[in-house]
Design a protein around this motif. Structure first.
Motif, PDB file in Angstrom:
ATOM      1  N   GLU A  82      47.722  -8.352  61.141  1.00 38.42           N
ATOM      2  CA  GLU A  82      46.666  -7.447  60.690  1.00 38.42           C
ATOM      3  C   GLU A  82      45.274  -8.052  60.772  1.00 38.42           C
ATOM      4  N   PHE A  83      45.157  -9.370  60.829  1.00 36.35           N
ATOM      5  CA  PHE A  83      43.843 -10.013  60.834  1.00 36.35           C
ATOM      6  C   PHE A  83      43.589 -10.915  62.041  1.00 36.35           C
ATOM      7  N   SER A  84      44.548 -11.053  62.928  1.00 38.19           N
ATOM      8  CA  SER A  84      44.390 -11.976  64.050  1.00 38.19           C
ATOM      9  C   SER A  84      43.294 -11.531  65.014  1.00 38.19           C
ATOM     10  N   HIS A  85      42.950 -10.244  65.010  1.00 41.30           N
ATOM     11  CA  HIS A  85      41.921  -9.737  65.924  1.00 41.30           C
ATOM     12  C   HIS A  85      40.512  -9.828  65.336  1.00 41.30           C
ATOM     13  N   VAL A  86      40.383 -10.164  64.072  1.00 39.98           N
ATOM     14  CA  VAL A  86      39.078 -10.121  63.403  1.00 39.98           C
ATOM     15  C   VAL A  86      38.197 -11.278  63.873  1.00 39.98           C
ATOM     16  N   THR A  87      36.990 -10.920  64.302  1.00 40.55           N
ATOM     17  CA  THR A  87      36.010 -11.912  64.746  1.00 40.55           C
ATOM     18  C   THR A  87      34.750 -11.907  63.893  1.00 40.55           C
ATOM     19  N   ASP A  88      34.558 -10.866  63.082  1.00 39.23           N
ATOM     20  CA  ASP A  88      33.379 -10.772  62.223  1.00 39.23           C
ATOM     21  C   ASP A  88      33.808 -10.460  60.788  1.00 39.23           C
ATOM     22  N   TRP A  89      33.429 -11.362  59.876  1.00 36.09           N
ATOM     23  CA  TRP A  89      33.820 -11.288  58.477  1.00 36.09           C
ATOM     24  C   TRP A  89      32.579 -10.973  57.652  1.00 36.09           C
ATOM     25  N   VAL A  90      32.556  -9.808  57.018  1.00 40.14           N
ATOM     26  CA  VAL A  90      31.346  -9.315  56.351  1.00 40.14           C
ATOM     27  C   VAL A  90      31.606  -9.230  54.848  1.00 40.14           C
ATOM     28  N   PHE A  91      30.755  -9.917  54.080  1.00 39.88           N
ATOM     29  CA  PHE A  91      30.956 -10.003  52.638  1.00 39.88           C
ATOM     30  C   PHE A  91      29.755  -9.450  51.881  1.00 39.88           C
ATOM     31  N   ASP A  92      30.018  -8.573  50.929  1.00 42.41           N
ATOM     32  CA  ASP A  92      29.032  -8.254  49.917  1.00 42.41           C
ATOM     33  C   ASP A  92      28.797  -9.524  49.102  1.00 42.41           C
ATOM     34  N   LEU A  93      27.747  -9.531  48.283  1.00 41.25           N
ATOM     35  CA  LEU A  93      27.427 -10.730  47.511  1.00 41.25           C
ATOM     36  C   LEU A  93      27.889 -10.631  46.064  1.00 41.25           C
ATOM     37  N   ASP A  94      27.156  -9.844  45.259  1.00 40.02           N
ATOM     38  CA  ASP A  94      27.399  -9.826  43.816  1.00 40.02           C
ATOM     39  C   ASP A  94      28.757  -9.226  43.476  1.00 40.02           C
ATOM     40  N   ASN A  95      29.495  -9.928  42.636  1.00 37.22           N
ATOM     41  CA  ASN A  95      30.842  -9.529  42.194  1.00 37.22           C
ATOM     42  C   ASN A  95      31.851  -9.488  43.339  1.00 37.22           C
ATOM     43  N   THR A  96      31.481 -10.109  44.459  1.00 40.12           N
ATOM     44  CA  THR A  96      32.400 -10.223  45.588  1.00 40.12           C
ATOM     45  C   THR A  96      32.606 -11.687  45.951  1.00 40.12           C
ATOM     46  N   LEU A  97      31.531 -12.380  46.307  1.00 43.17           N
ATOM     47  CA  LEU A  97      31.655 -13.806  46.621  1.00 43.17           C
ATOM     48  C   LEU A  97      31.819 -14.658  45.369  1.00 43.17           C
ATOM     49  N   TYR A  98      31.412 -14.140  44.243  1.00 44.42           N
ATOM     50  CA  TYR A  98      31.762 -14.769  42.966  1.00 44.42           C
ATOM     51  C   TYR A  98      32.479 -13.712  42.131  1.00 44.42           C
ATOM     52  N   PRO A  99      33.385 -14.102  41.243  1.00 43.07           N
ATOM     53  CA  PRO A  99      34.185 -13.128  40.492  1.00 43.07           C
ATOM     54  C   PRO A  99      33.382 -12.404  39.427  1.00 43.07           C
ATOM     55  N   HIS A 100      33.886 -11.243  39.027  1.00 43.72           N
ATOM     56  CA  HIS A 100      33.209 -10.401  38.052  1.00 43.72           C
ATOM     57  C   HIS A 100      32.891 -11.137  36.752  1.00 43.72           C
ATOM     58  N   HIS A 101      33.800 -12.013  36.314  1.00 37.96           N
ATOM     59  CA  HIS A 101      33.628 -12.613  34.994  1.00 37.96           C
ATOM     60  C   HIS A 101      32.452 -13.583  34.937  1.00 37.96           C
ATOM     61  N   VAL A 102      31.944 -14.024  36.089  1.00 35.92           N
ATOM     62  CA  VAL A 102      30.737 -14.860  36.086  1.00 35.92           C
ATOM     63  C   VAL A 102      29.559 -14.084  35.513  1.00 35.92           C
ATOM     64  N   ASN A 103      29.530 -12.768  35.805  1.00 34.84           N
ATOM     65  CA  ASN A 103      28.573 -11.843  35.196  1.00 34.84           C
ATOM     66  C   ASN A 103      27.119 -12.226  35.484  1.00 34.84           C
ATOM     67  N   LEU A 104      26.868 -12.769  36.656  1.00 33.95           N
ATOM     68  CA  LEU A 104      25.497 -13.111  37.044  1.00 33.95           C
ATOM     69  C   LEU A 104      24.604 -11.883  37.058  1.00 33.95           C
ATOM     70  N   PHE A 105      25.170 -10.755  37.455  1.00 35.04           N
ATOM     71  CA  PHE A 105      24.358  -9.555  37.605  1.00 35.04           C
ATOM     72  C   PHE A 105      23.798  -9.058  36.278  1.00 35.04           C
ATOM     73  N   ALA A 106      24.405  -9.479  35.168  1.00 36.47           N
ATOM     74  CA  ALA A 106      23.879  -9.060  33.865  1.00 36.47           C
ATOM     75  C   ALA A 106      22.435  -9.501  33.681  1.00 36.47           C
ATOM     76  N   GLN A 107      22.094 -10.679  34.202  1.00 37.86           N
ATOM     77  CA  GLN A 107      20.717 -11.161  34.109  1.00 37.86           C
ATOM     78  C   GLN A 107      19.772 -10.281  34.933  1.00 37.86           C
ATOM     79  N   ILE A 108      20.206  -9.921  36.129  1.00 36.67           N
ATOM     80  CA  ILE A 108      19.400  -9.057  36.987  1.00 36.67           C
ATOM     81  C   ILE A 108      19.232  -7.696  36.334  1.00 36.67           C
TER      82      ILE A 108
END
Length: 257
Positions: A32-58
């Protein structure tokens, strides 16, 4: 918000997510992933977990900005802020449309936060580094915010590019034109790409464009102190995978590719 009582609720108790719930235990495979060449990530609550809650400051900074701009008390400012977020994709877009604010001033003030709360995540960095192909951060925030966050996580050097709200001409996800700008700028073949996001509505367009889609959810599937509409979606059929462990998910992909 703004006079409304917000209560914790569980992803598992929302019937609109029954389809997505079934995908939580679905593990990625090589095929299912062997063909993937481009990996696209959202930032907030994606690259760090929800419980970090960085966005609360923003979130607090945005409320203060709206309160000062429009001479509102905090409760009314919060209510308006969230209405703009719901209706326009970001608080900034609503403020630009209705009040003509300077977007750069808003972004600078919104992201004046303490990044030391973000823990370094070497395991995540190693998993991202090992992915075959290009890696992108695609965020409704600013490049400066993405760089500071990714640097705190220890993963910044593993990304090829950051596509931020400025590059999107301040038109946020989930607008289709914004995805088109990203794909065109970086020559992304959506048939060979995957999108990681924490908001279901931001995965509708990527799925329609032919991308694989992965939804990030909190540990134990519990969203605390959020608006119901943020996680409620009719787009569960557009979600290929659901995971509460990005590092584990990517590590499995790397191990099987």
């Amino acid at each position: 918000m703004g006079g409304e009582k917000r209560i914790p609720f569980s992803f598992a108790r929302r019937p609109c997510h029954k389809a997505a719930m079934k995908k939580l235990d679905r593990l990625p495979t090589r095929a299912e992933f062997s063909h993937v060449t481009d990996w696209v990530f959202d930032l907030d609550n994606t690259l760090y977990p929800h419980h970090v809650n960085l966005f609360a400051q923003i979130d607090r900074n945005m409320t203060a900005y709206v309160a000062e701009l429009l001479s509102l008390d905090p409760a009314e400012a919060k209510k308006l802020q969230k209405a703009y977020y719901r209706d326009h994709g970001t608080t900034l877009q609503g403020l630009m449309i209705h009040h003509g604010v300077d977007p750069n001033d808003f972004l600078e003030r919104a992201h004046a936060i303490d990044y030391s709360v973000v823990p370094a995540d070497p395991a995540l960095g190693e998993a991202i580094r090992a992915l075959p192909g290009r890696k992108f951060i695609f965020t409704n925030g600013s490049t400066a915010h993405a760089e500071m966050t990714a640097r705190a996580l220890g993963i910044l050097d593993h990304f090829d590019e950051i596509f931020d709200i400025v590059a999107a001409d301040f038109v946020p996800k989930p607008a289709g034109d914004t995805y088109d700008k990203f794909m065109s700028l970086h020559r992304v073949d959506t048939r060979n790409a995957v999108m990681f996001e924490d908001l279901p509505r931001n995965l509708v367009v990527p799925k329609a464009l032919g991308m694989k889609t992965v939804l990030l959810v909190p540990r134990n599937l519990e969203y605390e102190f959020v608006e119901a509409w943020e996680t409620s979606s009719d787009a569960d059929e557009q979600i290929d995978y659901v995971t509460e462990d990005l590092t584990g998910f990517l590590s499995r992909v790397v191990a099987t590719v």
